[in-house]
Scaffold this motif. Structure first.
Motif, PDB file in Angstrom:
ATOM      1  N   PHE A 119      -0.088   5.534   2.662  1.00  0.00           N
ATOM      2  CA  PHE A 119      -0.312   4.089   2.596  1.00  0.00           C
ATOM      3  C   PHE A 119      -0.041   3.435   3.942  1.00  0.00           C
ATOM      4  O   PHE A 119       0.929   3.755   4.615  1.00  0.00           O
ATOM      5  N   ASP A 120      -0.912   2.530   4.321  1.00  0.00           N
ATOM      6  CA  ASP A 120      -0.748   1.706   5.505  1.00  0.00           C
ATOM      7  C   ASP A 120      -0.985   0.261   5.067  1.00  0.00           C
ATOM      8  O   ASP A 120      -2.011  -0.032   4.452  1.00  0.00           O
ATOM      9  N   LYS A 121      -0.046  -0.619   5.372  1.00  0.00           N
ATOM     10  CA  LYS A 121      -0.121  -2.005   4.913  1.00  0.00           C
ATOM     11  C   LYS A 121      -1.440  -2.677   5.309  1.00  0.00           C
ATOM     12  O   LYS A 121      -2.015  -3.444   4.552  1.00  0.00           O
ATOM     13  N   VAL A 181      -5.086   2.759   1.495  1.00  0.00           N
ATOM     14  CA  VAL A 181      -4.714   4.127   1.119  1.00  0.00           C
ATOM     15  C   VAL A 181      -5.681   5.108   1.776  1.00  0.00           C
ATOM     16  O   VAL A 181      -6.896   4.928   1.735  1.00  0.00           O
ATOM     17  N   LEU A 212      -6.694  -1.769  -1.598  1.00  0.00           N
ATOM     18  CA  LEU A 212      -5.895  -1.604  -2.805  1.00  0.00           C
ATOM     19  C   LEU A 212      -6.610  -2.039  -4.080  1.00  0.00           C
ATOM     20  O   LEU A 212      -6.310  -1.534  -5.156  1.00  0.00           O
ATOM     21  N   ALA A 236      -1.844   6.769  -5.566  1.00  0.00           N
ATOM     22  CA  ALA A 236      -1.283   6.003  -4.442  1.00  0.00           C
ATOM     23  C   ALA A 236      -1.617   4.522  -4.555  1.00  0.00           C
ATOM     24  O   ALA A 236      -0.777   3.665  -4.242  1.00  0.00           O
ATOM     25  N   GLU A 268       0.824   3.119  -7.034  1.00  0.00           N
ATOM     26  CA  GLU A 268       2.193   3.137  -6.486  1.00  0.00           C
ATOM     27  C   GLU A 268       2.432   2.012  -5.486  1.00  0.00           C
ATOM     28  O   GLU A 268       3.558   1.566  -5.301  1.00  0.00           O
ATOM     29  N   HIS A 269       1.368   1.535  -4.841  1.00  0.00           N
ATOM     30  CA  HIS A 269       1.514   0.509  -3.807  1.00  0.00           C
ATOM     31  C   HIS A 269       0.995  -0.853  -4.260  1.00  0.00           C
ATOM     32  O   HIS A 269       0.668  -1.702  -3.441  1.00  0.00           O
ATOM     33  N   GLY A 270       0.947  -1.052  -5.575  1.00  0.00           N
ATOM     34  CA  GLY A 270       0.597  -2.356  -6.116  1.00  0.00           C
ATOM     35  C   GLY A 270      -0.889  -2.613  -6.250  1.00  0.00           C
ATOM     36  O   GLY A 270      -1.296  -3.737  -6.539  1.00  0.00           O
TER      37      GLY A 270
END
Length: 161
Positions: free
Chosen positions: A42-44, A48, A62, A104, A107-109
């Protein structure tokens, strides 16, 4: 031209050497080609990581767009988000790694890819149709650009080495 030291770089600049894109300034910090991130990293900013396509890293946003859209509206929406509507190849990379990518995303919203309909690609079949991919089975088809399907923005990152 390969510049091995900071002094080499300074001398090249001071002597008026043209530093081109292919010029390498070696600091000794890298000893080998860095590995691609793991599928699902993950990269903000990028989303993904879904895999690699022809030397470029494929990153997935996302979430899908707010609603199903026509092809043209989907392209415009992704541009406004700072990404792009993926090519059929990019969508295929995400499909092939769907399990890890969906995990992923959650997991990252984010939201997993929907498996009950098609996703637009930017790849045109002809003037009136574009390639789409059914995320449930990986089936590709060409559909009328005026139809309404899901869209998800992607980003490509050039591998530096």
């Amino acid at each position: 031209m390969i510049l091995n030291t900071k002094e080499d770089f300074e001398k090249a600049i001071l002597s008026g050497e043209e530093i081109k894109h292919k010029t390498v300034f070696y600091t000794g910090e890298l000893s080998e080609k860095p590995a691609n991130p793991a599928i699902g990293a993950f990269d903000k900013k990028l989303g993904v990581y879904a895999g690699e396509l022809r030397g470029q890293q494929v990153w997935v946003a996302l979430k899908d767009g707010p609603k199903q859209m026509t092809w043209e509206k989907a392209k415009e929406w992704c541009d406004k988000q700072g990404g792009h509507l993926p090519s059929i190849g990019e969508l295929t990379v995400a499909y092939l790694n769907k399990e890890a990518v969906n995990k992923a995303l959650v997991e990252h919203g984010g939201k997993p890819f929907k498996e009950d309909d098609y996703y637009w690609s930017s790849s045109e079949y002809d003037l009136y149709n574009s390639w789409v991919l059914y995320m449930g089975s990986g089936i590709r088809g060409s559909n009328d650009k005026n139809g309404s399907y899901y869209e998800r923005c992607f980003q490509l990152v050039e591998n530096c080495f």
